[in-house]
Design a protein around this motif. Structure first.
Motif, PDB file in Angstrom:
ATOM      1  N   TRP A 217       2.254   1.804  -3.609  1.00  0.00           N
ATOM      2  CA  TRP A 217       1.280   2.291  -4.595  1.00  0.00           C
ATOM      3  C   TRP A 217       0.878   3.730  -4.291  1.00  0.00           C
ATOM      4  O   TRP A 217       0.679   4.532  -5.215  1.00  0.00           O
ATOM      5  N   LEU A 218       0.746   4.072  -3.012  1.00  0.00           N
ATOM      6  CA  LEU A 218       0.386   5.436  -2.637  1.00  0.00           C
ATOM      7  C   LEU A 218       1.488   6.411  -3.045  1.00  0.00           C
ATOM      8  O   LEU A 218       1.212   7.501  -3.570  1.00  0.00           O
ATOM      9  N   THR A 219       2.735   6.019  -2.832  1.00  0.00           N
ATOM     10  CA  THR A 219       3.861   6.869  -3.205  1.00  0.00           C
ATOM     11  C   THR A 219       3.885   7.112  -4.709  1.00  0.00           C
ATOM     12  O   THR A 219       4.077   8.240  -5.167  1.00  0.00           O
ATOM     13  N   LEU A 220       3.689   6.058  -5.496  1.00  0.00           N
ATOM     14  CA  LEU A 220       3.685   6.198  -6.953  1.00  0.00           C
ATOM     15  C   LEU A 220       2.509   7.056  -7.412  1.00  0.00           C
ATOM     16  O   LEU A 220       2.632   7.847  -8.354  1.00  0.00           O
ATOM     17  N   GLU A 221       1.367   6.911  -6.740  1.00  0.00           N
ATOM     18  CA  GLU A 221       0.193   7.709  -7.091  1.00  0.00           C
ATOM     19  C   GLU A 221       0.439   9.196  -6.817  1.00  0.00           C
ATOM     20  O   GLU A 221       0.172  10.053  -7.679  1.00  0.00           O
ATOM     21  N   ILE A 222       0.943   9.512  -5.622  1.00  0.00           N
ATOM     22  CA  ILE A 222       1.200  10.905  -5.267  1.00  0.00           C
ATOM     23  C   ILE A 222       2.268  11.499  -6.179  1.00  0.00           C
ATOM     24  O   ILE A 222       2.153  12.652  -6.637  1.00  0.00           O
TER      25      ILE A 222
ATOM     26  N   LYS B  94      -4.644  12.907   1.144  1.00  0.00           N
ATOM     27  CA  LYS B  94      -3.921  12.785  -0.119  1.00  0.00           C
ATOM     28  C   LYS B  94      -3.805  14.141  -0.813  1.00  0.00           C
ATOM     29  O   LYS B  94      -2.766  14.463  -1.407  1.00  0.00           O
TER      30      LYS B  94
ATOM     31  N   THR C 252       0.813  -1.218   0.000  1.00  0.00           N
ATOM     32  CA  THR C 252       0.000   0.000   0.000  1.00  0.00           C
ATOM     33  C   THR C 252       0.848   1.270   0.000  1.00  0.00           C
ATOM     34  O   THR C 252       0.574   2.196  -0.778  1.00  0.00           O
TER      35      THR C 252
ATOM     36  N   THR D  54       3.023  10.628  -9.272  1.00  0.00           N
ATOM     37  CA  THR D  54       2.484  10.819 -10.624  1.00  0.00           C
ATOM     38  C   THR D  54       1.611  12.067 -10.701  1.00  0.00           C
ATOM     39  O   THR D  54       1.758  12.893 -11.612  1.00  0.00           O
ATOM     40  N   ILE D  55       0.702  12.212  -9.736  1.00  0.00           N
ATOM     41  CA  ILE D  55      -0.186  13.383  -9.724  1.00  0.00           C
ATOM     42  C   ILE D  55       0.633  14.665  -9.554  1.00  0.00           C
ATOM     43  O   ILE D  55       0.396  15.671 -10.236  1.00  0.00           O
TER      44      ILE D  55
END
Length: 230
Positions: free
Chosen positions: A14-19, A95, A11, A21-22
């Motif tokens: 994936w959260l790190t990659l999501e933040i 987030k 988790t 990317t955004i």
């Protein structure tokens, strides 16, 4: 889930990659016009503006995180500004707050490569296109963006990689909420505090390999671009 016999939670990854990317997308959208303005700026105030943009490079992350925490509290400047556009959610320990903090923290890594790329574009090319009645957007799309391709690539890569590795701002603005704001850097810190060195080592090694792969990719693409131009 286990990897190499070591229990690992995915988790935070994936959260790190999501933040990241955004944050990178937001920085490219906001940083491009700012970098263009700074590159064409002739005023003596340019030095002050460049210093403000580069401030996160020398300012301790906890200091930046502290002031962002104040600005994003329910009565803070950022919260009140977003409320004008109808946003009523909580910024701190969320987030959204992580993205805002990451944008400020990684701003120079996006603006500086773009500004340097824009400064190398000859004015005569833009002037020639203007005489042919090309609009500013046409000139930017057909001349500036292709010539500044390396700047965009470098800005995106450095912004993404820098966001992945941030710690101080994440801890101050996002805290440590599992599944919500607990990014990889916080997870590694937690494992070390709990003397779970195997998990900390595995996460650190994964981030090391990932960061190295990203940098090799950007350097390889830059070299390929240089060969084509030459």
């Amino acid at each position: 889930m286990t990897l190499f016999g070591i229990e690992i939670e995915w988790t935070p990854i994936w959260l790190t990659l999501e933040i990241a990317t955004i944050t990178t997308l937001v920085l490219l959208v906001l940083g491009t016009p700012l970098a263009w303005w700074m590159a064409r700026m002739k005023s003596s105030n340019k030095v002050l503006l460049e210093a403000l943009v580069a401030l996160p490079l020398v300012l301790p992350p906890t200091v930046l995180g502290f002031y962002l925490l104040i600005a994003m509290n329910p009565n803070g400047m950022v919260t009140e500004t977003l409320s004008w556009f109808g946003y009523e959610g909580q910024l701190t320990f969320s987030k959204t707050g992580l993205v805002i903090g990451s944008v400020f923290y990684s701003l120079p890594f996006a603006v500086q490569p773009l500004m340097h790329a824009f400064e190398t574009i000859p004015n005569r090319l833009l002037d020639a296109a203007a005489t042919l009645r090309a609009s500013f957007l046409d000139r930017f799309r057909t001349i500036v963006m292709p010539l500044a391709r390396r700047g965009f690539l470098t800005a995106a890569t450095l912004s993404f990689a820098h966001t992945v590795g941030e710690f101080g701002v994440v801890l101050m603005v996002g805290g440590n909420i599992p599944g919500e704001t607990r990014m990889v850097s916080i997870a590694i810190f937690d494992h070390v505090e709990s003397l779970e060195y195997a998990q900390a080592h595995l996460l650190s090694a994964m981030m090391l390999v990932f960061s190295l792969a990203v940098l090799m990719l950007v350097y390889g693409l830059n070299r390929k671009f240089e060969v084509k131009v030459g």
